[in-house]
Design a protein around this motif. Structure first.
Motif, PDB file in Angstrom:
ATOM      1  N   LYS A  72       0.834  -1.204   0.000  1.00 27.08           N
ATOM      2  CA  LYS A  72       0.000   0.000   0.000  1.00 27.08           C
ATOM      3  C   LYS A  72       0.866   1.250   0.000  1.00 27.08           C
ATOM      4  CE  LYS A  72      -3.979  -1.996   2.306  1.00 27.08           C
ATOM      5  NZ  LYS A  72      -4.882  -1.955   3.462  1.00 27.08           N
ATOM      6  N   TRP A  73       2.017   1.164   0.623  1.00 27.55           N
ATOM      7  CA  TRP A  73       2.917   2.303   0.769  1.00 27.55           C
ATOM      8  C   TRP A  73       4.135   2.091  -0.126  1.00 27.55           C
ATOM      9  CZ3 TRP A  73       0.881   6.251   3.384  1.00 27.55           C
ATOM     10  CH2 TRP A  73      -0.198   5.964   4.209  1.00 27.55           C
ATOM     11  N   VAL A  74       3.945   2.245  -1.430  1.00 35.33           N
ATOM     12  CA  VAL A  74       4.996   1.919  -2.400  1.00 35.33           C
ATOM     13  C   VAL A  74       6.196   2.857  -2.311  1.00 35.33           C
ATOM     14  CG1 VAL A  74       3.432   0.756  -3.997  1.00 35.33           C
ATOM     15  CG2 VAL A  74       3.806   3.228  -4.217  1.00 35.33           C
ATOM     16  N   ASP A  75       6.010   4.032  -1.749  1.00 31.67           N
ATOM     17  CA  ASP A  75       7.116   4.980  -1.650  1.00 31.67           C
ATOM     18  C   ASP A  75       7.869   4.864  -0.325  1.00 31.67           C
ATOM     19  OD1 ASP A  75       4.889   5.954  -0.258  1.00 31.67           O
ATOM     20  OD2 ASP A  75       5.515   8.040  -0.507  1.00 31.67           O
ATOM     21  N   LYS A  76       7.526   3.868   0.495  1.00 24.09           N
ATOM     22  CA  LYS A  76       8.189   3.635   1.780  1.00 24.09           C
ATOM     23  C   LYS A  76       8.852   2.263   1.768  1.00 24.09           C
ATOM     24  CE  LYS A  76       6.323   7.382   3.475  1.00 24.09           C
ATOM     25  NZ  LYS A  76       7.081   8.610   3.326  1.00 24.09           N
ATOM     26  N   ASP A  77       9.897   2.113   2.579  1.00 24.60           N
ATOM     27  CA  ASP A  77      10.605   0.833   2.618  1.00 24.60           C
ATOM     28  C   ASP A  77      10.970   0.471   4.050  1.00 24.60           C
ATOM     29  OD1 ASP A  77      12.835   2.383   3.268  1.00 24.60           O
ATOM     30  OD2 ASP A  77      13.777   2.158   1.313  1.00 24.60           O
ATOM     31  N   VAL A  78      11.788  -0.536   4.197  1.00 24.41           N
ATOM     32  CA  VAL A  78      12.152  -1.033   5.519  1.00 24.41           C
ATOM     33  C   VAL A  78      12.898   0.022   6.332  1.00 24.41           C
ATOM     34  CG1 VAL A  78      14.340  -2.127   4.892  1.00 24.41           C
ATOM     35  CG2 VAL A  78      12.943  -3.103   6.722  1.00 24.41           C
ATOM     36  N   ASN A  79      13.595   0.928   5.685  1.00 18.40           N
ATOM     37  CA  ASN A  79      14.270   2.005   6.419  1.00 18.40           C
ATOM     38  C   ASN A  79      13.266   2.928   7.080  1.00 18.40           C
ATOM     39  OD1 ASN A  79      17.021   1.285   5.914  1.00 18.40           O
ATOM     40  ND2 ASN A  79      16.683   1.912   3.801  1.00 18.40           N
TER      41      ASN A  79
END
Length: 105
Positions: A72-79
């Protein structure tokens, strides 16, 4: 490993929130309910501090993205997830330390 570490961070977040809530509770029935609840329900129903609630909720969103096929949050990652968990820890620490100081003085 960077493909699966998000799942571990999501689990760590759940343990953090549930341990935090259990540490503040004396009623064994409530403690048992916390242990059985989904993480999001714990955050929404049991976390009283708005700062903790807001950042933990967002961390849970990103943690769930790490466990599902479609993000859902394609612009966010594990960082981003790690940052939100760190922020959650700091808000919990601030609450606990503030309470300690107020009790002492």
């Amino acid at each position: 490993l960077d493909q699966v570490c998000g799942v571990g961070y999501r689990k760590a977040l759940e343990f953090l929130i549930k341990d935090y809530l259990i540490s503040r509770e004396t009623d064994e029935i409530v403690i048992d309910n916390i242990k059985k609840k989904f993480l999001n329900n714990c955050i929404q129903e049991n976390v009283q501090n708005d700062n903790i609630k807001n950042v933990a909720e967002r961390a849970a969103w990103l943690g769930n993205d790490e466990t599902h096929y479609i993000r859902k949050w394609v612009d966010k990652d594990v960082n981003n997830l790690k940052h939100l968990i760190d922020l959650t820890v700091r808000w919990i620490e601030n609450e606990v330390e503030t309470e300690r100081v107020l009790q002492e003085m």
